[in-house]
Write a protein that holds these residues in place. Sequence first.
Motif, PDB file in Angstrom:
ATOM      1  N   ARG A  89       0.813  -1.215   0.000  1.00 39.77           N
ATOM      2  CA  ARG A  89       0.000   0.000   0.000  1.00 39.77           C
ATOM      3  C   ARG A  89       0.848   1.267   0.000  1.00 39.77           C
ATOM      4  NH1 ARG A  89      -5.381  -1.162   3.720  1.00 39.77           N
ATOM      5  NH2 ARG A  89      -5.853  -3.188   2.800  1.00 39.77           N
ATOM      6  N   THR A  90       0.385   2.217  -0.786  1.00 41.35           N
ATOM      7  CA  THR A  90       1.000   3.543  -0.800  1.00 41.35           C
ATOM      8  C   THR A  90       0.007   4.589  -0.302  1.00 41.35           C
ATOM      9  OG1 THR A  90       0.328   3.725  -3.121  1.00 41.35           O
ATOM     10  CG2 THR A  90       2.583   3.014  -2.678  1.00 41.35           C
ATOM     11  N   GLY A  91      -1.113   4.144   0.191  1.00 41.27           N
ATOM     12  CA  GLY A  91      -2.173   5.025   0.673  1.00 41.27           C
ATOM     13  C   GLY A  91      -3.380   4.166   0.983  1.00 41.27           C
ATOM     14  N   ALA A  92      -4.533   4.808   1.087  1.00 43.42           N
ATOM     15  CA  ALA A  92      -5.768   4.067   1.371  1.00 43.42           C
ATOM     16  C   ALA A  92      -6.370   3.576   0.060  1.00 43.42           C
ATOM     17  CB  ALA A  92      -6.760   4.960   2.104  1.00 43.42           C
ATOM     18  N   THR A 119      -3.881   6.130  -9.552  1.00 37.41           N
ATOM     19  CA  THR A 119      -3.642   4.692  -9.396  1.00 37.41           C
ATOM     20  C   THR A 119      -3.495   4.280  -7.944  1.00 37.41           C
ATOM     21  OG1 THR A 119      -2.342   4.854 -11.436  1.00 37.41           O
ATOM     22  CG2 THR A 119      -2.263   2.766 -10.225  1.00 37.41           C
ATOM     23  N   GLY A 120      -2.627   5.002  -7.213  1.00 43.82           N
ATOM     24  CA  GLY A 120      -2.354   4.631  -5.830  1.00 43.82           C
ATOM     25  C   GLY A 120      -1.832   3.213  -5.737  1.00 43.82           C
ATOM     26  N   THR A 121      -2.380   2.434  -4.846  1.00 46.71           N
ATOM     27  CA  THR A 121      -1.981   1.043  -4.671  1.00 46.71           C
ATOM     28  C   THR A 121      -2.297   0.197  -5.899  1.00 46.71           C
ATOM     29  OG1 THR A 121      -2.252   1.200  -2.276  1.00 46.71           O
ATOM     30  CG2 THR A 121      -2.383  -1.000  -3.233  1.00 46.71           C
ATOM     31  N   ASP A 143       7.228   7.072  -7.118  1.00 45.51           N
ATOM     32  CA  ASP A 143       7.404   5.941  -6.208  1.00 45.51           C
ATOM     33  C   ASP A 143       6.126   5.117  -6.112  1.00 45.51           C
ATOM     34  OD1 ASP A 143      10.026   6.687  -5.670  1.00 45.51           O
ATOM     35  OD2 ASP A 143       9.456   7.946  -3.965  1.00 45.51           O
ATOM     36  N   PHE A 144       4.986   5.819  -6.043  1.00 49.87           N
ATOM     37  CA  PHE A 144       3.708   5.105  -6.006  1.00 49.87           C
ATOM     38  C   PHE A 144       3.510   4.301  -7.291  1.00 49.87           C
ATOM     39  CE2 PHE A 144       1.205   7.993  -2.834  1.00 49.87           C
ATOM     40  CZ  PHE A 144       2.212   7.803  -1.908  1.00 49.87           C
TER      41      PHE A 144
END
Length: 268
Positions: A89-92, A119-121, A143-144
């Motif tokens: 995970r890079t966030g919720a 996109t996030g995760t 990085d995400f």
Amino acid sequence: MTEHDSDGGSDADSGTDEDAETAADRVPVLLVRGDREYLVEPGAEMGTDLGVLEVPEDVQPGDTLETHLGDEFHVRRLRGPDLFHHFERTGAPMVPRDIGLVIGETGIARGDRVLDAGTGTGVLAASMARAGADVVTYEQDPDFADVARENMALGGVDDVVDVRTGDVCEELETLESSSFDVITLDTADAADVVAHAPELLVDGGFVAVYSPFIESTREVAETAREADLANVRTRETIQREMEFDDRGSRPSTAPVGHTGYLTFARNE
């Protein structure tokens, strides 16, 4: 479905089945023991406090594997909701019930092409790909984006999800007109993309926007109407668990399960 997949002929058909089988073999499996779950690729070796576990290349769901100390793990096939729990995970990430609403309301299916942003995760992008769509997804944080690419490989959909690093708003002019069946957005500037939805979507295509805040949700809905999109509607996503005990049954007194707002519209 990619252009290669859509080629006609019996040879192409048999090749597609063979390719699909090969792709399925690369998908990791879940190793389960009690409340423990590990996502492992076929052919990998995993070390745990219960011993070392070697996963055969030809491992199949339903198999039982033993560590070198004799402890057993049950092999389970990876399902869509498992991505939510096992992706890095890079966030919720978007929760499974919201993903279900997006796929159900837009009818995402095999052969569709989806433009996704935020996109996030990558749980939503991967879930849409597992439903059969080809997905182009934009993530501004490099990085995400790297983590999302790793997650796509972990989910076995890296061949049909194109994770691009950048701001989709800056790339709109480079995208082919009427080339997407669905647009899904989870970004603060979603309204800016919605304004261009009629140019990007095929006739009858859908746009779906997730937002945790009412203010941005209203902006998206108003922009969709100004862009002459049809069937504009917004729903709050909320869910309560039930409790059952000897005294009776009732909704849980734990905090209400509000996640956010989903706005849908259609290009006509």
